[in-house]
Design a protein around this motif. Structure first.
Motif, PDB file in Angstrom:
ATOM      1  N   LEU A 104       0.851  -1.183   0.000  1.00 45.56           N
ATOM      2  CA  LEU A 104       0.000   0.000   0.000  1.00 45.56           C
ATOM      3  C   LEU A 104       0.887   1.234   0.000  1.00 45.56           C
ATOM      4  CD1 LEU A 104      -2.658  -1.071   2.636  1.00 45.56           C
ATOM      5  CD2 LEU A 104      -3.081  -0.671   0.214  1.00 45.56           C
ATOM      6  N   CYS A 105       0.322   2.375  -0.314  1.00 49.97           N
ATOM      7  CA  CYS A 105       1.105   3.616  -0.367  1.00 49.97           C
ATOM      8  C   CYS A 105       1.211   4.188   1.046  1.00 49.97           C
ATOM      9  CB  CYS A 105       0.453   4.640  -1.295  1.00 49.97           C
ATOM     10  SG  CYS A 105       1.426   6.144  -1.507  1.00 49.97           S
ATOM     11  N   ILE A 106       2.217   3.707   1.802  1.00 45.93           N
ATOM     12  CA  ILE A 106       2.428   4.167   3.168  1.00 45.93           C
ATOM     13  C   ILE A 106       3.858   4.671   3.303  1.00 45.93           C
ATOM     14  CG2 ILE A 106       2.459   3.520   5.601  1.00 45.93           C
ATOM     15  CD1 ILE A 106       0.447   1.353   4.971  1.00 45.93           C
ATOM     16  N   ASN A 107       3.999   5.974   3.401  1.00 49.69           N
ATOM     17  CA  ASN A 107       5.291   6.579   3.729  1.00 49.69           C
ATOM     18  C   ASN A 107       6.391   6.188   2.755  1.00 49.69           C
ATOM     19  OD1 ASN A 107       6.907   8.240   5.212  1.00 49.69           O
ATOM     20  ND2 ASN A 107       7.373   6.741   6.797  1.00 49.69           N
ATOM     21  N   ILE A 108       6.132   6.151   1.489  1.00 46.84           N
ATOM     22  CA  ILE A 108       7.190   5.821   0.539  1.00 46.84           C
ATOM     23  C   ILE A 108       7.292   6.881  -0.567  1.00 46.84           C
ATOM     24  CG2 ILE A 108       7.249   3.341   0.917  1.00 46.84           C
ATOM     25  CD1 ILE A 108       5.366   2.942  -1.402  1.00 46.84           C
ATOM     26  N   GLY A 110       4.948   9.483  -1.693  1.00 48.27           N
ATOM     27  CA  GLY A 110       3.864  10.113  -2.418  1.00 48.27           C
ATOM     28  C   GLY A 110       3.428   9.339  -3.649  1.00 48.27           C
ATOM     29  N   HIS A 111       2.481   9.916  -4.392  1.00 48.48           N
ATOM     30  CA  HIS A 111       1.838   9.211  -5.499  1.00 48.48           C
ATOM     31  C   HIS A 111       2.821   8.787  -6.578  1.00 48.48           C
ATOM     32  CE1 HIS A 111      -1.271   8.187  -8.431  1.00 48.48           C
ATOM     33  NE2 HIS A 111      -0.570   8.877  -9.310  1.00 48.48           N
ATOM     34  N   ASP A 112       3.627   9.702  -7.071  1.00 48.95           N
ATOM     35  CA  ASP A 112       4.524   9.377  -8.183  1.00 48.95           C
ATOM     36  C   ASP A 112       5.516   8.284  -7.803  1.00 48.95           C
ATOM     37  OD1 ASP A 112       3.223  11.244  -9.696  1.00 48.95           O
ATOM     38  OD2 ASP A 112       4.746  12.810  -9.450  1.00 48.95           O
ATOM     39  N   ALA A 113       6.074   8.385  -6.592  1.00 51.22           N
ATOM     40  CA  ALA A 113       7.023   7.374  -6.137  1.00 51.22           C
ATOM     41  C   ALA A 113       6.330   6.025  -5.968  1.00 51.22           C
ATOM     42  CB  ALA A 113       7.673   7.812  -4.828  1.00 51.22           C
ATOM     43  N   TYR A 114       5.085   6.057  -5.494  1.00 52.31           N
ATOM     44  CA  TYR A 114       4.326   4.818  -5.319  1.00 52.31           C
ATOM     45  C   TYR A 114       4.051   4.154  -6.666  1.00 52.31           C
ATOM     46  CZ  TYR A 114       0.458   1.775  -3.805  1.00 52.31           C
ATOM     47  OH  TYR A 114      -0.369   0.706  -3.553  1.00 52.31           O
ATOM     48  N   ALA A 138      -7.363   2.959 -10.183  1.00 54.39           N
ATOM     49  CA  ALA A 138      -6.820   3.953 -11.113  1.00 54.39           C
ATOM     50  C   ALA A 138      -5.296   4.064 -10.959  1.00 54.39           C
ATOM     51  CB  ALA A 138      -7.470   5.313 -10.871  1.00 54.39           C
ATOM     52  N   THR A 139      -4.823   4.038  -9.718  1.00 51.40           N
ATOM     53  CA  THR A 139      -3.384   4.108  -9.473  1.00 51.40           C
ATOM     54  C   THR A 139      -2.678   2.886 -10.028  1.00 51.40           C
ATOM     55  OG1 THR A 139      -3.725   5.401  -7.453  1.00 51.40           O
ATOM     56  CG2 THR A 139      -1.620   4.275  -7.679  1.00 51.40           C
ATOM     57  N   LEU A 140      -3.269   1.716  -9.824  1.00 50.01           N
ATOM     58  CA  LEU A 140      -2.659   0.493 -10.322  1.00 50.01           C
ATOM     59  C   LEU A 140      -2.679   0.453 -11.849  1.00 50.01           C
ATOM     60  CD1 LEU A 140      -1.269  -2.054  -9.412  1.00 50.01           C
ATOM     61  CD2 LEU A 140      -3.492  -3.191  -9.267  1.00 50.01           C
ATOM     62  N   LYS A 141      -3.714   0.981 -12.459  1.00 47.97           N
ATOM     63  CA  LYS A 141      -3.754   1.046 -13.928  1.00 47.97           C
ATOM     64  C   LYS A 141      -2.647   1.962 -14.451  1.00 47.97           C
ATOM     65  CE  LYS A 141      -8.617  -0.053 -14.834  1.00 47.97           C
ATOM     66  NZ  LYS A 141      -9.916   0.451 -15.353  1.00 47.97           N
ATOM     67  N   GLU A 142      -2.428   3.062 -13.747  1.00 50.48           N
ATOM     68  CA  GLU A 142      -1.340   3.966 -14.133  1.00 50.48           C
ATOM     69  C   GLU A 142       0.002   3.261 -14.034  1.00 50.48           C
ATOM     70  OE1 GLU A 142       0.565   8.295 -12.734  1.00 50.48           O
ATOM     71  OE2 GLU A 142      -1.279   7.524 -11.798  1.00 50.48           O
TER      72      GLU A 142
END
Length: 594
Positions: A104-108, A110-114, A138-142
């Motif tokens: 999951l996107c936890i402390n790594i 932000g969005h682009d880095a994730y 949507a994030t996973l599709k990106e």
């Protein structure tokens, strides 16, 4: 809605004889135990008995099998702490597919880095299908763009796909089980290919030798399911032992850590694990007092692992929660890593934390020897390490020097391990595999440590070691000391070495700075330098960085390598180097003065 029971009245407890995850779930499904999922407020939101988990997983497996995927194809799954994740994970086991838990996107970063991190994992695993909760599709599709992923879906969408005409064929004992991405504390994470035999061997050793699980045990966990301690220790091993698990989302624990203890208290949890910082966070939140009615007397195994174990933090936790019935003998230090599936060593049950206190002078820093402190001599610089126990039966630990030679006890070197659950290699990464799997069948863990009466002591990561003037300095020593300063919190500090123009190493200490006034910033800088001088005997460059500047792995460990890279690239800059920040600090200082 009631949580699943702790015991199975009509199903005999069984800890061995399963050679695949599917076989373990097939047996557990004959009982009444299972998974319970709680919300961020501690409310029970979903109950998933193992019987229901098996039924749903088999149904989903048939629909996956009807989608045209080949046996052994990888299915990437965002590992949210939810029924959908565990159902999809086990559906892959039944469908002959290999699940790949994604963080999951936890402390790594932000969005682009994730997105970048997910894309790297999807490419590395050659995933064909990717699964995510609705809010992350949507994030996973990106992330899946320009990869080999042909479809991104939710578990609910998969449940509507046509089922296959033929029965599913579960993964067998000689096939893969899943791909576990290491947290990447020193490099980009690499996919550990875990086999069915490896997970069966490690789950058996953990339950029989490490924890001595029984039919009345109950597990409570907030650990993320994309991390080996959360996935193997608090999900797969319980399934293979018919143990009920009560789950709190990791994000909920971060905000309200005492919910973890409340679940243990309310539901009678006997087994729960966490890294040291988890216990530390609970202690801090209970400074004003232990919640009324909290009962931790049934908590018989309070496991610690996943990072360097700090004995003083655990002592403070035990002291704080003694009135709630917590017994410090419940503490169980351990050592493990994803490359071994999970566990390698456990301290003796029921004995709590044992500490080895050694001389931190020339013997340790130059000669790499862990010499016990002589209590008859005047106090000198010392260092205390927690003993992580002996290898489980079938496993072995050796400490080796840089030439691969085994070292005697109390000599610090590279921790090498051997056992039935070692990985076959990093998935499709021969270079990385050959770097850690040695020709004699041992694995170089990348950790440093020593042995005391056969018990393992971890002193740090090989690549993190700071060498100045021929002396070995462990960055954890520096970081922990700086964290004790007023205004500095746990996780605010990263220490590492960089090469100067003269090719000599110099020490850099990055501290996340919350002070806005220039005077307070410079006082903090001076205090940090003084602490480092006292603890390590070296001068250092102190970088006061903005908050949220440090990079952490998906498992919550500090990534010194990433922080160092950010420092060298200029991504991390001192707050006083910013004209805007300096101007704002000066304006605030004037406001205070007026």
């Amino acid at each position: 809605m009631k949580p699943t029971p702790t015991t199975n009245p009509l199903l005999p407890f069984r800890a061995e004889g399963f050679d695949t995850l599917a076989a373990g779930l097939d047996y557990a499904a004959q009982g009444e135990t299972g998974f319970n999922f709680f919300s961020a407020r501690g409310e029970l939101v979903e109950v998933l008995p193992y019987r229901t988990l098996r039924e749903r997983a088999l149904d989903l497996a048939s629909r996956l099998a009807g989608r045209g995927l080949d046996r052994g194809d990888r299915v990437a799954i965002v590992a949210e702490t939810s029924a959908d994740f565990v159902t999809t994970f086990f559906a892959c086991q039944y469908a002959g597919l290999v699940p790949v838990p994604l963080p999951l996107c936890i402390n790594i970063g932000g969005h682009d880095a994730y997105v970048q991190r997910l894309r790297g994992m999807l490419v590395s695993a050659s995933a064909r299908l990717a699964v995510a909760p609705g809010d992350l599709v949507a994030t996973l599709k990106e992330a899946a763009e320009t990869t080999g992923v042909v479809e991104v879906a939710t578990a609910a969408e998969i449940a509507t796909w046509p089922a296959a005409d033929e029965p599913v064929a579960p993964l067998g004992p000689d096939e893969p089980c899943y791909i576990q991405y290491s947290s990447g504390s020193t490099s980009f994470p690499r996919g550990v290919l875990v086999t069915q035999r490896a997970i069966a061997a490690n789950a058996h050793a953990i339950s029989v030798y490490g924890l001595k699980l029984g039919p009345t045990d109950r597990c409570t966990s907030w650990l993320p399911l994309y991390h080996d301690m959360g996935l193997v220790g608090c999900c797969l091993t319980p399934v293979m032992n018919q143990i009920t698990v009560d789950y709190l989302p990791s994000t909920a624990f971060a905000r309200r850590p005492l919910l973890w203890l409340k679940l243990l208290s309310d539901l009678g949890g006997t087994i729960s694990f966490g890294p040291t910082f988890g216990y530390e966070l609970c202690t801090r939140r209970a400074q004003s007092g232990v919640p009324e009615g909290l009962d931790l007397s049934r908590w018989r195994v309070a496991g610690i692992g996943g990072e360097m174990i700090r004995g003083n933090v655990l002592a403070e936790f035990a002291e704080r929660f003694r009135e709630a019935g917590f017994d410090e003998r419940a503490f169980l230090p351990s050592y493990g890593l994803a490359e071994a599936t999970l566990a390698v060593t456990f301290a003796p049950l029921g004995q709590g934390v044992a500490v080895d206190t050694i001389d931190r002078g020339r013997a340790l820093e130059v000669e790499r020897r862990a010499v016990p402190v002589d209590e008859t001599r005047p106090a000198r610089a010392i260092r205390s390490f927690v003993l992580c126990g002996r290898p489980m039966p079938g496993y072995a630990v050796e400490i080796r020097d840089g030439h691969g030679r085994a070292l005697p006890e109390r000599c610090v070197g590279r921790v090498c391990i051997k056992g039935p659950s070692l990985m076959q290699g990093y998935f499709r990464n021969d270079v990385a595999t050959h770097a850690v799997l040695l020709e004699d069948g041992w694995l170089d863990s990348g950790d440093m440590g020593y042995l005391v009466d056969g018990q393992l002591v971890i002193t740090g990561r090989t690549k993190d070691l700071i060498i100045v003037g021929g002396r070995n300095i462990w960055p954890q020593d520096v970081e922990w000391a700086v964290e004790q300063l007023d205004g500095v919190r746990a996780g605010d500090v990263a220490a590492f070495a960089v090469n100067g123009d003269d090719d000599r190493e110099r020490v850099v200490v990055v501290v996340q700075c919350r002070a806005m006034l220039e005077k307070a910033q410079e006082e903090l800088r001076a205090a940090v330098a003084a602490v480092v001088r006292r603890v390590a005997g070296v001068e250092c460059e102190v970088v006061l960085a903005p908050t949220r500047s440090l990079t952490f792995t998906t498992s919550g460990k500090l990534s010194r390598a990433a922080v160092k890279a950010d420092y060298l690239s200029g991504a991390i800059r001192d707050v006083t180097a910013s004209p805007e920040r300096r101007a704002r600090a000066q304006l605030e200082q004037l406001a205070v003065a007026s």
